[in-house]
Design an enzyme around this catalytic site. Sequence first.
Site, PDB file in Angstrom:
ATOM      1  N   HIS B 148       0.879  -1.295   0.033  1.00 10.57           N
ATOM      2  CA  HIS B 148       0.090  -0.026  -0.014  1.00 10.57           C
ATOM      3  C   HIS B 148       0.892   1.024   0.010  1.00 10.57           C
ATOM      4  O   HIS B 148       1.655   1.463   0.860  1.00 10.57           O
ATOM      5  CB  HIS B 148      -0.833   0.066   1.373  1.00 10.57           C
ATOM      6  CG  HIS B 148      -1.897   1.140   1.119  1.00 10.57           C
ATOM      7  ND1 HIS B 148      -3.207   1.063   0.905  1.00 10.57           N
ATOM      8  CD2 HIS B 148      -1.506   2.423   1.653  1.00 10.57           C
ATOM      9  CE1 HIS B 148      -3.657   2.413   0.694  1.00 10.57           C
ATOM     10  NE2 HIS B 148      -2.912   3.329   1.475  1.00 10.57           N
ATOM     11  N   CYS B 149       0.744   1.826  -1.060  1.00 12.17           N
ATOM     12  CA  CYS B 149       1.765   3.014  -1.071  1.00 12.17           C
ATOM     13  C   CYS B 149       0.840   4.373  -0.550  1.00 12.17           C
ATOM     14  O   CYS B 149       0.114   4.852  -1.176  1.00 12.17           O
ATOM     15  CB  CYS B 149       2.238   3.171  -2.593  1.00 12.17           C
ATOM     16  SG  CYS B 149       3.413   4.807  -2.701  1.00 12.17           S
ATOM     17  N   PRO B 150       1.587   4.762   0.238  1.00 11.75           N
ATOM     18  CA  PRO B 150       0.918   6.273   0.777  1.00 11.75           C
ATOM     19  C   PRO B 150       1.168   7.286   0.100  1.00 11.75           C
ATOM     20  O   PRO B 150       0.486   8.291  -0.064  1.00 11.75           O
ATOM     21  CB  PRO B 150       1.842   6.223   2.255  1.00 11.75           C
ATOM     22  CG  PRO B 150       3.086   5.680   2.282  1.00 11.75           C
ATOM     23  CD  PRO B 150       2.881   4.655   1.191  1.00 11.75           C
ATOM     24  N   ASN B 153      -1.543   7.151  -2.134  1.00 13.30           N
ATOM     25  CA  ASN B 153      -2.808   6.709  -1.400  1.00 13.30           C
ATOM     26  C   ASN B 153      -3.615   5.728  -1.958  1.00 13.30           C
ATOM     27  O   ASN B 153      -4.746   5.491  -2.135  1.00 13.30           O
ATOM     28  CB  ASN B 153      -3.621   7.944  -1.057  1.00 13.30           C
ATOM     29  CG  ASN B 153      -4.540   7.805  -0.198  1.00 13.30           C
ATOM     30  OD1 ASN B 153      -4.336   6.789   0.772  1.00 13.30           O
ATOM     31  ND2 ASN B 153      -5.901   8.373  -0.348  1.00 13.30           N
TER      32      ASN B 153
END
Lengths: 144, 725
Positions: B148-150, B153
Amino acid sequence: MAETHSLQDLQQPGVSSKVFVQRDYSSGTICKFQTKFPSDLESRLDKQQFEETIQTLNNLYAEAEKLGGKSYLEGCLACLTAYTIFLCMETHYEKVLKKITRYIKDQNEKIYAPRGLLLTDPIERGLRVVEITIFEDRSVGSGR
Amino acid sequence: MPGFSSGGVGGGVGGPASAPPRSFRPSRYVPVSAAALFLVGSTSLFFCFTCPWLSDFFSAVIPIYIAVIFLFTLANFCMATFMDPGVFPRAEEDEDKEDDFRAPLYKTVEIKGIQVRMKWCSTCRFYRPPRCSHCSVCDNCVEDFDHHCPWVNNCIGRRNYRYFFLFLISLTTHIIDVFGFGLVYVLHHRQQLDTPHAAVTMAVMCVAGLFFVPVAGLTGFHMVLVARGRTTNEQVTGKFRGGVNPFTNGCMRNISHVLCSSQAPRYVGRLRSPKSVEIQPPFLIPALTEAQLEAKVLDNGIQNDRHSARSKSSLDQIESQSADAEPPPPPKPEMRYPGLPRADTEESSLLTEAPPTPSMYKYRPAYNSPGRNHTALTHPNKMIRVESLDSPSPSIVHSSRQPSYRSEPSSLDGTTVVGGGVGARRGVGERGEGPGGPGGTTGGVLGGMSGYSLTGRSYTSYPSSLVLSMGGSHSSSMRSAHAAHNPLATLQSEGTTDTSYKSLANQTPRNGSLSYDSLLTPSESPEFESAAHELSPHKPHAPFPSVNRTGQLEMVSPSSPLQGYMSPFLSAQLAQQREGQLLQGSATFSSPHRAYLRAVSPPPSSAGLPEAQYLLQHNQDSSSRGPRNPSSSSPGARSLEPPVSPPPRGLSLGKSQTYIGETGPQHKPRPAGGGSVLGGAGAGGGQQAPQFTSRPVLANHTTSKPGGGVKKVTGVGGTTYEISV
């Protein structure tokens, strides 16, 4: 003279059970379904028929996921147009999915519905299972 | 934005199959907004202040080239941000009807000869396909889950990995270009550095330079991943440390698969074709062949009965307590950690009467009161026993001991289900997931069995290792919901628990998101430490409150396995070894859990090491330096083999064997002993032994081991990910 119909005739037959044909992951994550004949269908369907259906589906999915010139060109075109091409063009996978939907509908009409079964398109389940609905056989008790 | 996810707080609790309430968390949008701002803002400034001179001095091609690269970067950024990563729709109710209560937590499938575990997702209600993982931030199972890439998002999964990868490459290129041309400008204007143009150019250069290191690091990391055909999830959880990845097709094919394959379809939000087929009786019935007729006559319906009998027997037992939606109460404290040193009587009684693997519930302490699981504890055990009658115990080690662990027989969906282990696995798995720290997974000791171990690749995308920490009750094969989402924090495999059942698992605590952090520090060092202490009861580690809470170190794993992901077999073996040692000492050692606990936690990673570096180092180091602890895992494993192979010597040993079998990769041939398992594992997975050494979760240095807080893991290049635990 009024035409009377028994309620049974008018209703869709009830769902007796559902069989789920799972994915076959033996070759990796490519989309492939198990061709093992579910025991619940023994009384309703020929093994041959079932295997043929599943095998055809597997072949169609393999075609969808194939890494060929077509998919490569599609990718290049998408890159060049900053992916705006996806707004107008249907991807190769989607085209094959439509083909699969037509095939399933066709199979349902010709083979499965007459046997009181219904295939559900696996895409509706996220390509995880092929759902086969078994309908109750009320022909004996129709009273007509 | 596709990145929405229900907030972990309250989002997952009691969420039905439909979308859980989503809390609006503005903090989630900060990184993506910042990234967009920096990208667009800096480039605009560059175009306004630097490019005019560049086009005059050199040629107009330069700004055009930079514009093209910038647009490409932006397009990929948008696709990575807004595209559905490959979310699986929730399974409909009728799909898991047959699997309810007694269904094992794990199902094993064989992929190119390697056993891979599929875990039951209690939120989505299906067994996660290989490479699929449930993202706690987005609250969805994502196909081919990467991370999950912040910064965008959004989850990166099958559908948008390509765009993410191209985004990284194009961004690196763009940064280099901007920095380079900015430098050219500055060098030509050395005497006029006080002009606004020069000042802005220098500022842009600073921003570019600042971002270059992490972005380039991440790009390099992903290049390696693509070449190797791995996902970030698999890499950081050390699933293929032994070198055998069933999902790779060779470097060129892997690259072409990422870049050239056709866009995968969306699963959610599709138009359902109307059912146009009419089904009316009478129906055609196929003619039975003679053989079939004969079979029917002789059958007596026994076959059919099997199906129902299986479920019903356990169902009856379980019905009373598992039918309700509430999580089963945690087992009594004494029963909770069968493996821990404890009064002899309890241990022995547990061992004698219960199925080999103590039932473990994955649950978070917060949700359960300690007293409640007693019944649950015993019941599942009983159920397990019943179940086990059916199936041969495939588990590797415990052939003798845990028939019950057999997971649903192969009739279940026809998939290859490796028996026993599966049952146990569920419990274990649950534990793993649960803990995440606060979660206190019940039955925490999953430890050892890392899902990722060895060949078997049992994957748990969720940190089964987290389970380690938590004492929780051991849910006997209950898929406690709690665990369901625990963040990766500990990638301990779930293997350890004994039977966990879906029903228990279906109370999902959702927490944390899979971020590098959790990935990196699966088992959190504390787990390892505790494990290292081996059974010494005093080990609660601060980071795992659950452990503290229970007061007993449930996971006591042999020191060696601590590192990284240990193959369950190894851990099992180690466990056995330890058990042997312990037996002389404390009688209470029972290890099945322990084995698992140990196994998976990766050793605490040294803070600050960029994952890339770490990887490089580790890959070399792991094999060489072996486990951190005295009992090196590899040698330990090897040494354990002999003891493991013979039938269980004692109850505890048997138990550990059982666990091992269960949790570990379910190798089809299940030799009765850990040794064989290990051997099998080795064979299947290349060399597994070193797997657990090392692997640190590299990145996880900054982990804060919170009891229920958020763990921050530093990923490659300093990217920080937050995992809520």
